[in-house]
Design an enzyme around this catalytic site. Structure first.
Site, PDB file in Angstrom:
ATOM      1  N   MET A 198       0.847  -1.194   0.000  1.00 36.61           N
ATOM      2  CA  MET A 198       0.000   0.000   0.000  1.00 36.61           C
ATOM      3  C   MET A 198       0.875   1.234   0.000  1.00 36.61           C
ATOM      4  O   MET A 198       1.765   1.350   0.850  1.00 36.61           O
ATOM      5  CB  MET A 198      -0.896   0.022   1.247  1.00 36.61           C
ATOM      6  N   GLN A 239       8.237  -4.497  -2.355  1.00 34.62           N
ATOM      7  CA  GLN A 239       7.780  -4.297  -3.728  1.00 34.62           C
ATOM      8  C   GLN A 239       8.576  -3.169  -4.369  1.00 34.62           C
ATOM      9  O   GLN A 239       8.848  -2.145  -3.742  1.00 34.62           O
ATOM     10  CB  GLN A 239       6.290  -3.958  -3.800  1.00 34.62           C
ATOM     11  N   CYS A 282       0.438  -1.337 -10.889  1.00 32.86           N
ATOM     12  CA  CYS A 282      -0.033  -0.061 -10.340  1.00 32.86           C
ATOM     13  C   CYS A 282      -0.619   0.805 -11.454  1.00 32.86           C
ATOM     14  O   CYS A 282       0.062   1.121 -12.437  1.00 32.86           O
ATOM     15  CB  CYS A 282       1.105   0.681  -9.662  1.00 32.86           C
ATOM     16  N   LYS A 311       3.706  -8.869  -9.720  1.00 40.35           N
ATOM     17  CA  LYS A 311       2.295  -8.573  -9.452  1.00 40.35           C
ATOM     18  C   LYS A 311       1.722  -7.912 -10.689  1.00 40.35           C
ATOM     19  O   LYS A 311       2.194  -6.853 -11.107  1.00 40.35           O
ATOM     20  CB  LYS A 311       2.144  -7.662  -8.241  1.00 40.35           C
ATOM     21  N   ASN A 346      -5.576 -11.407  -5.990  1.00 43.30           N
ATOM     22  CA  ASN A 346      -5.767 -10.094  -5.388  1.00 43.30           C
ATOM     23  C   ASN A 346      -7.033  -9.475  -5.965  1.00 43.30           C
ATOM     24  O   ASN A 346      -7.254  -9.494  -7.165  1.00 43.30           O
ATOM     25  CB  ASN A 346      -4.547  -9.213  -5.682  1.00 43.30           C
ATOM     26  N   GLY A 347      -7.860  -8.925  -5.068  1.00 44.59           N
ATOM     27  CA  GLY A 347      -9.084  -8.256  -5.499  1.00 44.59           C
ATOM     28  C   GLY A 347     -10.302  -8.742  -4.756  1.00 44.59           C
ATOM     29  O   GLY A 347     -10.620  -9.927  -4.774  1.00 44.59           O
ATOM     30  N   ASP A 348     -10.966  -7.831  -4.043  1.00 44.74           N
ATOM     31  CA  ASP A 348     -12.243  -8.091  -3.365  1.00 44.74           C
ATOM     32  C   ASP A 348     -12.143  -9.053  -2.195  1.00 44.74           C
ATOM     33  O   ASP A 348     -13.091  -9.799  -1.911  1.00 44.74           O
ATOM     34  CB  ASP A 348     -13.295  -8.591  -4.362  1.00 44.74           C
ATOM     35  N   VAL A 408      -5.786  -5.891   0.385  1.00 43.95           N
ATOM     36  CA  VAL A 408      -5.140  -4.581   0.425  1.00 43.95           C
ATOM     37  C   VAL A 408      -6.097  -3.586   1.093  1.00 43.95           C
ATOM     38  O   VAL A 408      -5.954  -3.272   2.267  1.00 43.95           O
ATOM     39  CB  VAL A 408      -4.708  -4.109  -0.980  1.00 43.95           C
ATOM     40  N   ARG A 409      -7.098  -3.116   0.367  1.00 43.53           N
ATOM     41  CA  ARG A 409      -8.049  -2.180   0.984  1.00 43.53           C
ATOM     42  C   ARG A 409      -8.772  -2.834   2.161  1.00 43.53           C
ATOM     43  O   ARG A 409      -9.059  -2.177   3.172  1.00 43.53           O
ATOM     44  CB  ARG A 409      -9.053  -1.694  -0.052  1.00 43.53           C
TER      45      ARG A 409
END
Length: 359
Positions: free
Chosen positions: A50, A103, A132, A173, A232-234, A256-257
């Site tokens: 992040m 990263q 990104c 990634k 990665n995602g949701d 992440v979020r």
């Protein structure tokens, strides 16, 4: 003897020469991915990189709550390898910061290899950011810009693996392309160059975060490569992590979020438990995390567990002293060493008259 870019010990930082002990093999990301799947019967739980917010105190925090692998924020290789000030400000670690993957944002093999030369003794893996979507990064030819440069990415991976082999764990990634076949070709090319594992964000560089991640695409990548794959995602809950892993067959799931809002996500808490707030306050103060970053973390963590008008009060504070005074006036905040420290789940209110919510 090697030159330490920056090492932190109990909140104190310094630069010096030191003979390093080898990294613990148990912290090798490949071993963790394999052990979680084969021994624990679950995906590896991963806190992703992040910008600004996955610094050392937060990395230490999430390790208290069943997180297996933690990433640093993205570091720009060209700045890190050329600028001592960038090295001092961008990377801080200590002996407890394991397992950790740094990263890196980079668009050429020379800078990447120099970056790896400098940093690999202090980390358990290195992740090349090819996903990104921030416009400034894309204009610089890093992040998601690399999704249209498979040969360049393959060359960067190959250069590192030719020099270091299995002694350095290297990840890429990526995001998906509008044409999934292009993504599969990209993943296979990178795999052939020697990458150790691939993390797939199930959105294109233009997909809004409000739109669902494409887990079908992640599943296809997993089915078409032999190296481990991380989804990665949701991922906003422990249930999400298991559901995503079961559907896609991946070896690990990255939040992440979701984990920014709830650092205890992988421990099964549906909202941030108060114990995480107390641990974070201790770590932020001990390591000297900048005020605005500290405030943002607390705002994310408290968003779902206190009313908006109370959260607004906290966000209006302009310095750490006023923020701590406000917390002490509003909650029973325990410090490390005090009885009951880091044991509460619900916020321990002092101003109970303003609250009528269920945790």
């Amino acid at each position: 003897m090697v030159d330490l870019p920056r090492i932190s010990n109990n909140g104190r930082t310094h630069t010096r020469l030191e003979k390093l002990s080898p990294r613990d093999a148990a912290c090798n990301p490949l071993s963790i991915l394999q052990n979680c799947k084969q021994t624990k019967g679950r995906p590896a739980f991963i806190a992703g990189p992040m910008v600004r917010y996955s610094k050392l105190p937060f990395r230490e925090l999430v390790r208290n709550f069943n997180t297996d692998i933690v990433y640093t924020p993205m570091i720009l290789a060209r700045e890190f390898v050329r600028n001592d000030i960038a090295r001092l400000s961008d990377f801080t670690t200590n002996n407890a910061d394991r397992p950790v993957i740094v990263q890196v944002g980079c668009n050429n093999a020379t800078d990447l290899l120099r970056f790896v030369d400098m940093i690999h003794p202090y980390v358990d893996g290195i992740g090349l950011n090819c996903g990104c979507p921030i416009k400034e990064q894309v204009k610089e030819g890093i992040g998601a810009a690399l999704m249209s440069e498979p040969d360049l990415v393959a060359d960067m991976v190959k250069v590192v693996k030719q020099k270091y082999g299995s002694s350095v764990v290297l990840e890429t990634k990526i995001r998906i392309h509008s044409d999934i076949n292009e993504t599969l070709r990209f993943a296979k090319k990178v795999e052939a160059s020697g990458v150790d594992f691939i993390t797939v964000h199930g959105r294109t560089k233009n997909t809004r975060s409000s739109q669902p991640a494409n887990h079908d695409a992640i599943k296809l990548v997993k089915e078409n490569v032999s190296v481990p794959v991380v989804a990665n995602g949701d991922c906003y809950s422990l249930e999400d992590a298991y559901r995503i892993a079961e559907y896609t067959g991946v070896d690990g799931v990255m939040a992440v979020r979701g984990i920014l809002a709830n650092p205890a996500l992988f421990a099964g808490f549906d909202k941030t438990p108060w114990m995480a707030v107390e641990i974070f306050l201790h770590l932020a103060a001990s390591y000297g995390l900048p005020f605005r970053i500290t405030q943002h973390h607390l705002s994310e963590m408290l968003d779902k567990i206190i009313p908006r008008k109370v959260l607004k009060e906290m966000n209006e504070k302009t310095n750490l002293i006023d923020l701590i005074d406000w917390l002490d006036a509003t909650f029973y905040v325990k410090r490390e060493g005090e009885e009951g420290y880091a044991t509460d789940v619900s916020p321990p209110w002092k101003k109970r008259k303003i609250i009528d919510i269920k945790y």
